[in-house]
Write an enzyme that holds these catalytic residues in place. Sequence first.
Site, short mmCIF file in Angstrom:
data_model
loop_
_atom_site.label_atom_id
_atom_site.label_comp_id
_atom_site.label_asym_id
_atom_site.label_seq_id
_atom_site.Cartn_x
_atom_site.Cartn_y
_atom_site.Cartn_z
N ASP A 253 0.88 -1.17 0.00
CA ASP A 253 0.00 0.00 0.00
C ASP A 253 0.92 1.23 0.00
O ASP A 253 2.14 1.12 0.18
CB ASP A 253 -0.93 -0.02 1.22
CG ASP A 253 -2.15 0.89 1.02
OD1 ASP A 253 -2.11 1.77 0.14
OD2 ASP A 253 -3.14 0.73 1.75
C1 BGC Z 1 -4.99 3.34 0.24
C2 BGC Z 1 -5.09 2.44 -0.95
C3 BGC Z 1 -5.03 3.27 -2.21
C4 BGC Z 1 -3.73 4.05 -2.20
C5 BGC Z 1 -3.55 4.89 -3.45
C6 BGC Z 1 -3.80 4.27 0.18
O1 BGC Z 1 -3.88 5.25 1.17
O2 BGC Z 1 -4.94 2.57 1.43
O3 BGC Z 1 -6.26 1.68 -0.92
O4 BGC Z 1 -5.14 2.44 -3.34
O5 BGC Z 1 -3.72 4.91 -1.07
O6 BGC Z 1 -4.41 5.95 -3.46
#
Ligand code: BGC
Length: 859
Positions: A253
């Site tokens: 993530d």
């Molecule tokens: C989230 C993800 C997301 C990523 C990109 C993160 O903060 O947990 O689910 O895909 O950001 O935006």
Amino acid sequence: MSAVCEVQPSTTVTAVEALEVNVAMAKQDNDFRELLSELTLEEKVRLLSGESFTAAAGVKRLNIPPIKVADSTSGVRPSQHDSDMTTACFPNTTCLASTWDVDALEDLGEKLAKQAKMKSAQVVLGPNINMHRDPRGGRNFEAFSEDPLLAGHLAGAVVRGVQRHGVGSCPKHFVCNDSEYMRHYYDVAQSVDGRPLREIYLAAWSHLLRVSDPVSIMMAYNMVDGTYCSAQNDLIERILRKSWGYKGLVMSDWFGTRSTVEAVKAGLDLEMPFPVHRGPKLINAIKSGELTEAEIDERVMKHLELRNRTRESHADADAEEYSEIDEATNQTARKLAEGGIILLKNENATLPLDAGASTRLAVIGEFARDAVVTGGGSASCNPQYRIPPVEALKDVLSDPSRVSFSAGVKTRRVIPLAPASLLQTADGHAGVEIKYINDSSPDSPILVERREKPSVWMMGEFPKGLTVPGSRIELKTNFTCPSTGTHTLAVRRSGAFQLYVSGKEILTGSQPDVTTEQFIFNHILLESRVQMDMQEGAVYEIKLVVQSRDKMTIGEPTPYAASLCFEEFYDEEQAVIEATEAARTADTSIVFAGRDGQYESEGYDLGEIALPANQVALVRAVAAVSKRTILVLHCGNPIDVSAVVDDVDAIICAHFPGQEGSRALAAILTGKVNPSGRTATTWWKTLKDAPSFGDFPAQKDEEGNLTLKYQEGLQVGYRHPNKDRVQWPFGYGLSYTTFEYSDLKVSVSGAGSAATLDCSVTLINSGSRAGHEVVQVFVTPAEETSVWRPEQELRMFTKVFLSPGESKTVSLKDVLRVACSYWDETEKQWRMEEGSYGVCVGGLHSTFSVSEGELWDGL
Ligand code: BGC
């Protein structure tokens, strides 16, 4: 009665077809493998990290373009993170899940792929299959259910649809990211034994991987049993790759990689969004022998394979980003909202409304005017349009003049930005003047600019020459007050600040103690408010000074922000009185209440699930004077409705229904569409009734580590034995017609791992309106089970449409051992016990026998 026919359930049959599609994608030519030998070590390492918030790196020298990625399933967001560009906006995931409609979700996937191509993205970052463990989970609105089978099958349908035309999908977050509070830090310590992890949290993933083959998977931020998921060999290599045979790419993530060597060894292929733990650190680790180049090659191959599998979408990679309104896409959005909206209560023949009648309707609530379309955070998107629900309703009534509207009480959580129309710079332009000033040269700003919006919002990227920390932003404007009263001025900011009005300091504040995460998502933590008596037409000179803040930890960019906010005085009591006046003279009142993306968002959890007190007061006051009251609730998580449930005649859960949501809702209210949504998660009477109540969010243990203990074990949602605490159970939802079930037949066919559990049941629409019914097949455990097991578990489902009087025989099947087994923690394998099991469908019961027990592992 019409002829009996066979319904082939999409939930099982399409799983096989779907895999064929995905395998076909993988069979593209193998040239990409040769690229590995052409890459230098530096280039290989480069490919193992992102190069921006929305792209994994490429290698220019070899014409390998970056891989663009985009959030997510409510709508594909543009690649510029801060872009205002609009996109087709679909309902949020709890609405999708409430459709229980595999085919509709596969269709959604196809539309998402189209949107992704329009934005030249190769991978859609979703669906999100976090589990609904607790009704406070901030991101539950963008996840499916408390039930792993429902979540896995529906998410798998989205993946298949997305990948059908060469765009990749990246389900997230593996695993146990079921709370937002301190998600980068907490440890999910398994309670009791490994069964909850296997039978609920990992099970959602194994169901997903049984029915789809996503090109990538995103790891969760949190730890499970003391190790970050993104560095956990047990999760990535042992379970995902070896036991389940997953062959795709595993990414972190955003800023979720927490180590260099350990994460590579654990099997984490891609660090997103920037090289924090990789880049030069990774090169050094290889040079010093902590990692071999062969280990790096393995990770790079995953990257190249993903590129190959999403090749078709690379063809569109140079497409200009655009947001075209397209009717077929809108139909999908509308159908999903129509299928997911749930009728929870309907007494006194309140619904459907008669669109042709001369009934007077009082429509009440801000959400009836300001359509709620998405939740907050990366799952939110900017819809192509918003239709006020009150207008959508008028559009389908024969006499719209009989509809009155009253806004009722405020539903906002933070004070909105001051409108540009009230602001003017000293040199006469609309908006504000902003100076960026280094502490080292206070008299010479490094930049002066004008903006219409009274807001600066920066993350790690600052005007050239600005020192961070060591600088300040000064925002100046002349504010013309729209009315006389005690109004609210507010500031949202990243650092210490002073607010001056006409030369006088009226509010100061220190640097908010927040993580980057909280800064991005939880704006209430950045806000300070002050009330001030102001005169209509008077001009007030406002100056806001915000100091830069300290640097952030874990490699995240440092925020720097200053926003000026304003709200006109309003009298809440008067607002309620106006609403009740409207209700008194109407035949039916429709009150819109609940939450929007300011309450339910990524980055933080809800503190409570009751309706805000001012909304309760409004609903009760309106219901007290109305002949009939309909309550429309917007929410991702269930709401504690105990304070109002007996006051109103009908309740509809409208979720965050996307840009076509208002039309879908109007169609359901007036009976053009028969409601068919079913809860995908239990609605507890109150928060205290939720089994996880005492263990949410993470708490510090004796050693000071933030820990989440899943003490309720397997007793999540409907698996909990106490049914008295439930307001509306899992799988619940009313219809304008009635369905009757008969002739349930259950048998086992085949042998060994190919044995299947086969069910058939006859269903008749015994009412007077056409409608959909969701057939839910629950299996009860072997009579002589040797361990505690939930009373029943969902094992199959499908959605069927029936005209009045029509009857259909529905046949469903699934792998026997998947339907019957529990996780044996001693043997560390699945165990199917022999014995007599039960099946429950629509109030009917039957039994089947398993003659030979079995221990097994894998998917
Ligand atoms: C989230 C993800 C997301 C990523 C990109 C993160 O903060 O947990 O689910 O895909 O950001 O935006």
